[in-house]
Design a protein around this motif. Structure first.
Motif, PDB file in Angstrom:
ATOM      1  N   ALA A 271       0.848  -1.199   0.000  1.00  0.00           N
ATOM      2  CA  ALA A 271       0.000   0.000   0.000  1.00  0.00           C
ATOM      3  C   ALA A 271       0.879   1.243   0.000  1.00  0.00           C
ATOM      4  N   ASP A 272       0.343   2.306  -0.570  1.00  0.00           N
ATOM      5  CA  ASP A 272       1.045   3.592  -0.571  1.00  0.00           C
ATOM      6  C   ASP A 272       1.106   4.109   0.865  1.00  0.00           C
ATOM      7  N   ALA A 273       2.315   4.253   1.395  1.00  0.00           N
ATOM      8  CA  ALA A 273       2.487   4.675   2.786  1.00  0.00           C
ATOM      9  C   ALA A 273       2.576   6.184   2.913  1.00  0.00           C
ATOM     10  N   GLY A 274       2.432   6.891   1.808  1.00  0.00           N
ATOM     11  CA  GLY A 274       2.529   8.340   1.865  1.00  0.00           C
ATOM     12  C   GLY A 274       1.290   9.045   1.364  1.00  0.00           C
ATOM     13  N   ALA A 275       0.190   8.312   1.181  1.00  0.00           N
ATOM     14  CA  ALA A 275      -1.082   8.889   0.724  1.00  0.00           C
ATOM     15  C   ALA A 275      -0.896   9.733  -0.529  1.00  0.00           C
ATOM     16  N   GLY A 276      -0.060   9.227  -1.459  1.00  0.00           N
ATOM     17  CA  GLY A 276       0.148   9.932  -2.720  1.00  0.00           C
ATOM     18  C   GLY A 276       1.241  10.972  -2.666  1.00  0.00           C
ATOM     19  N   GLY A 277       1.801  11.249  -1.502  1.00  0.00           N
ATOM     20  CA  GLY A 277       2.868  12.234  -1.362  1.00  0.00           C
ATOM     21  C   GLY A 277       4.203  11.575  -1.044  1.00  0.00           C
ATOM     22  N   TRP A 278       5.160  12.388  -0.658  1.00  0.00           N
ATOM     23  CA  TRP A 278       6.484  11.921  -0.231  1.00  0.00           C
ATOM     24  C   TRP A 278       7.187  11.140  -1.347  1.00  0.00           C
ATOM     25  N   ARG A 279       6.983  11.574  -2.574  1.00  0.00           N
ATOM     26  CA  ARG A 279       7.563  10.859  -3.708  1.00  0.00           C
ATOM     27  C   ARG A 279       8.740  11.619  -4.306  1.00  0.00           C
ATOM     28  N   VAL A 280       9.657  10.874  -4.914  1.00  0.00           N
ATOM     29  CA  VAL A 280      10.842  11.477  -5.539  1.00  0.00           C
ATOM     30  C   VAL A 280      10.931  10.989  -6.985  1.00  0.00           C
ATOM     31  N   PRO A 281      10.685  11.873  -7.975  1.00  0.00           N
ATOM     32  CA  PRO A 281      10.851  11.466  -9.381  1.00  0.00           C
ATOM     33  C   PRO A 281      12.325  11.182  -9.679  1.00  0.00           C
ATOM     34  N   VAL A 282      12.585  10.155 -10.464  1.00  0.00           N
ATOM     35  CA  VAL A 282      13.955   9.798 -10.845  1.00  0.00           C
ATOM     36  C   VAL A 282      13.994   9.462 -12.334  1.00  0.00           C
ATOM     37  N   ASP A 283      15.193   9.538 -12.895  1.00  0.00           N
ATOM     38  CA  ASP A 283      15.420   9.148 -14.279  1.00  0.00           C
ATOM     39  C   ASP A 283      15.888   7.697 -14.339  1.00  0.00           C
ATOM     40  N   ILE A 284      15.637   7.053 -15.462  1.00  0.00           N
ATOM     41  CA  ILE A 284      16.323   5.806 -15.817  1.00  0.00           C
ATOM     42  C   ILE A 284      17.327   6.186 -16.895  1.00  0.00           C
ATOM     43  N   ARG A 285      18.608   5.977 -16.602  1.00  0.00           N
ATOM     44  CA  ARG A 285      19.671   6.507 -17.450  1.00  0.00           C
ATOM     45  C   ARG A 285      20.548   5.400 -18.024  1.00  0.00           C
ATOM     46  N   LEU A 286      21.131   5.702 -19.175  1.00  0.00           N
ATOM     47  CA  LEU A 286      22.135   4.832 -19.777  1.00  0.00           C
ATOM     48  C   LEU A 286      23.413   5.645 -19.977  1.00  0.00           C
ATOM     49  N   TYR A 287      24.492   5.192 -19.345  1.00  0.00           N
ATOM     50  CA  TYR A 287      25.813   5.800 -19.518  1.00  0.00           C
ATOM     51  C   TYR A 287      26.631   4.936 -20.471  1.00  0.00           C
ATOM     52  N   ARG A 288      27.585   5.562 -21.153  1.00  0.00           N
ATOM     53  CA  ARG A 288      28.459   4.832 -22.076  1.00  0.00           C
ATOM     54  C   ARG A 288      29.918   5.184 -21.806  1.00  0.00           C
ATOM     55  N   GLN A 289      30.806   4.343 -22.350  1.00  0.00           N
ATOM     56  CA  GLN A 289      32.223   4.642 -22.263  1.00  0.00           C
ATOM     57  C   GLN A 289      32.548   5.936 -23.008  1.00  0.00           C
ATOM     58  N   GLN A 290      33.554   6.645 -22.532  1.00  0.00           N
ATOM     59  CA  GLN A 290      33.941   7.892 -23.171  1.00  0.00           C
ATOM     60  C   GLN A 290      34.678   7.655 -24.485  1.00  0.00           C
ATOM     61  N   ALA A 291      35.458   6.550 -24.548  1.00  0.00           N
ATOM     62  CA  ALA A 291      36.230   6.254 -25.752  1.00  0.00           C
ATOM     63  C   ALA A 291      35.349   5.596 -26.811  1.00  0.00           C
ATOM     64  N   HIS A 292      35.884   5.549 -28.025  1.00  0.00           N
ATOM     65  CA  HIS A 292      35.156   4.891 -29.119  1.00  0.00           C
ATOM     66  C   HIS A 292      34.987   3.411 -28.804  1.00  0.00           C
ATOM     67  N   MET A 293      33.805   2.871 -29.115  1.00  0.00           N
ATOM     68  CA  MET A 293      33.480   1.485 -28.810  1.00  0.00           C
ATOM     69  C   MET A 293      33.347   0.683 -30.101  1.00  0.00           C
ATOM     70  N   ALA A 294      33.061  -0.609 -29.955  1.00  0.00           N
ATOM     71  CA  ALA A 294      32.827  -1.479 -31.107  1.00  0.00           C
ATOM     72  C   ALA A 294      31.656  -0.943 -31.927  1.00  0.00           C
ATOM     73  N   PRO A 295      31.635  -1.246 -33.229  1.00  0.00           N
ATOM     74  CA  PRO A 295      30.586  -0.694 -34.104  1.00  0.00           C
ATOM     75  C   PRO A 295      29.164  -0.948 -33.615  1.00  0.00           C
ATOM     76  N   VAL A 296      28.879  -2.151 -33.106  1.00  0.00           N
ATOM     77  CA  VAL A 296      27.516  -2.438 -32.659  1.00  0.00           C
ATOM     78  C   VAL A 296      27.155  -1.589 -31.442  1.00  0.00           C
ATOM     79  N   ALA A 297      28.137  -1.336 -30.564  1.00  0.00           N
ATOM     80  CA  ALA A 297      27.881  -0.496 -29.397  1.00  0.00           C
ATOM     81  C   ALA A 297      27.632   0.948 -29.811  1.00  0.00           C
ATOM     82  N   GLU A 298      28.399   1.427 -30.782  1.00  0.00           N
ATOM     83  CA  GLU A 298      28.186   2.789 -31.283  1.00  0.00           C
ATOM     84  C   GLU A 298      26.827   2.902 -31.974  1.00  0.00           C
ATOM     85  N   ALA A 299      26.436   1.837 -32.679  1.00  0.00           N
ATOM     86  CA  ALA A 299      25.119   1.853 -33.328  1.00  0.00           C
ATOM     87  C   ALA A 299      24.003   1.917 -32.297  1.00  0.00           C
TER      88      ALA A 299
END
Length: 311
Positions: A271-299
């Motif tokens: 059950a929601d323990a905050g009655a609809g409040g007390w929430r924190v929006p977050v992102d779902i993120r993808l990070y990558r290597q800084q250097a050049h990667m294999a072709p499929v990874a770059e694609a």
């Protein structure tokens, strides 16, 4: 290296086998496409490297000495192993160049990653995929050590992680929200609730958790500077999935991603323990290597950057 730290040329080993087979310096040199004087020098250099004569030059045809007879089968085995090692190394290189490696936090590897991956695979031929599931801190380590190409994790602008601090490229794939949840009591109300005039029992994230970092960074600005002091932390863990299990057992309330507990809320097991409040929006993120990667990874990165993943 051999006696006196003499270097060894692998060509000498092939020359040795050619001479052992033919018994004639001229024919062996011809078979190896080497001038005979150079071929003879190679054999002498190998004998100097080993430290003993390998051929009896007084015999006709040229014959192996006792040392040479012992050396020959062992040498064949070494050369076969070297060739096998070369083939395996090239195969591993080709596989690495054609594969993708991800580190994903435990919760996203269970919830978001499979669905997102299916959407990407409908647009891109990806080949073999390697995935490591671990805490946010461990995933960051894998990226910093260049052991993976991508890291999938939650993030928040107000709680930067080490990959943000060091400038790793990042794309926002989707959104999520951390909300307080608790097992319900007999009347359906949460057993542990916020804003009830008492200190609720809280199931908290450890320092290695990225969600914990976000909660600690945001709770004062989102919920007030005295909020943390009002909580009674009764259990700590790295992983949201474990905190969910403890919440289902009625041990306290936990801030869990909606992506993890949506089904529980619909079924009424949480059950929601905050009655609809007390929430924190977050992102779902993808990070990558800084250097050049294999072709499929770059694609893949190009696809994500163009927003074509359907996430």
């Amino acid at each position: 290296m051999g006696p006196g730290n003499r270097p060894l040329d692998l060509e000498w080993l092939e020359d040795f086998l050619a001479l052992a087979e033919s018994g004639n310096f001229s024919r062996a040199a011809q078979a190896r496409s080497i001038a005979q004087p150079a071929f003879s020098r190679h054999i002498r250099s190998l004998e100097e490297w080993v430290g003993v004569d390998l051929f009896d030059r007084s015999a006709h045809p040229t014959a192996l000495t006792a040392a040479g007879k012992r050396f020959q089968p062992l040498l064949r085995e070494v050369l076969a192993d070297l060739e096998a090692a070369r083939i395996k190394a090239r195969a591993a290189h080709d596989l690495d160049a054609a594969s993708l490696s991800f580190a994903a936090t435990h919760v996203l590897s269970l919830t978001f990653f499979p669905r997102w991956l299916a959407g990407v695979e409908s647009r891109l031929s990806m080949g073999p995929i390697q995935t490591i599931s671990d805490s946010s801190y461990a995933c960051e380590d894998l990226m910093l050590q260049r052991r993976v190409q991508f890291v999938l994790c939650h993030g928040h602008a107000g709680a930067p992680g080490r990959l943000d601090d060091t400038g790793y490229p990042v794309q926002r794939l989707s959104e999520d929200v951390l909300l307080p949840v608790s097992a319900p009591g007999a009347n359906g109300a949460p057993l542990h609730a916020l804003g009830a005039g008492q200190s609720p029992s809280v199931l908290a994230y450890s320092d290695a958790s990225g969600l914990g970092r976000i909660m600690r960074a945001m709770q004062d600005s989102e919920f007030g500077k005295d909020f943390a002091a009002s909580l009674s932390i009764v259990f700590t863990a790295h992983h949201a999935a474990l905190l969910r299990t403890m919440a289902l057992e009625g041990r306290g309330l936990a801030w869990l991603p909606m992506s993890l507990v949506a089904d529980d809320l619909r079924s009424g097991t949480l059950a929601d323990a905050g009655a609809g409040g007390w929430r924190v929006p977050v992102d779902i993120r993808l990070y990558r290597q800084q250097a050049h990667m294999a072709p499929v990874a770059e694609a893949l990165w190009t696809l994500v950057s163009e927003g074509a993943s359907g996430a």
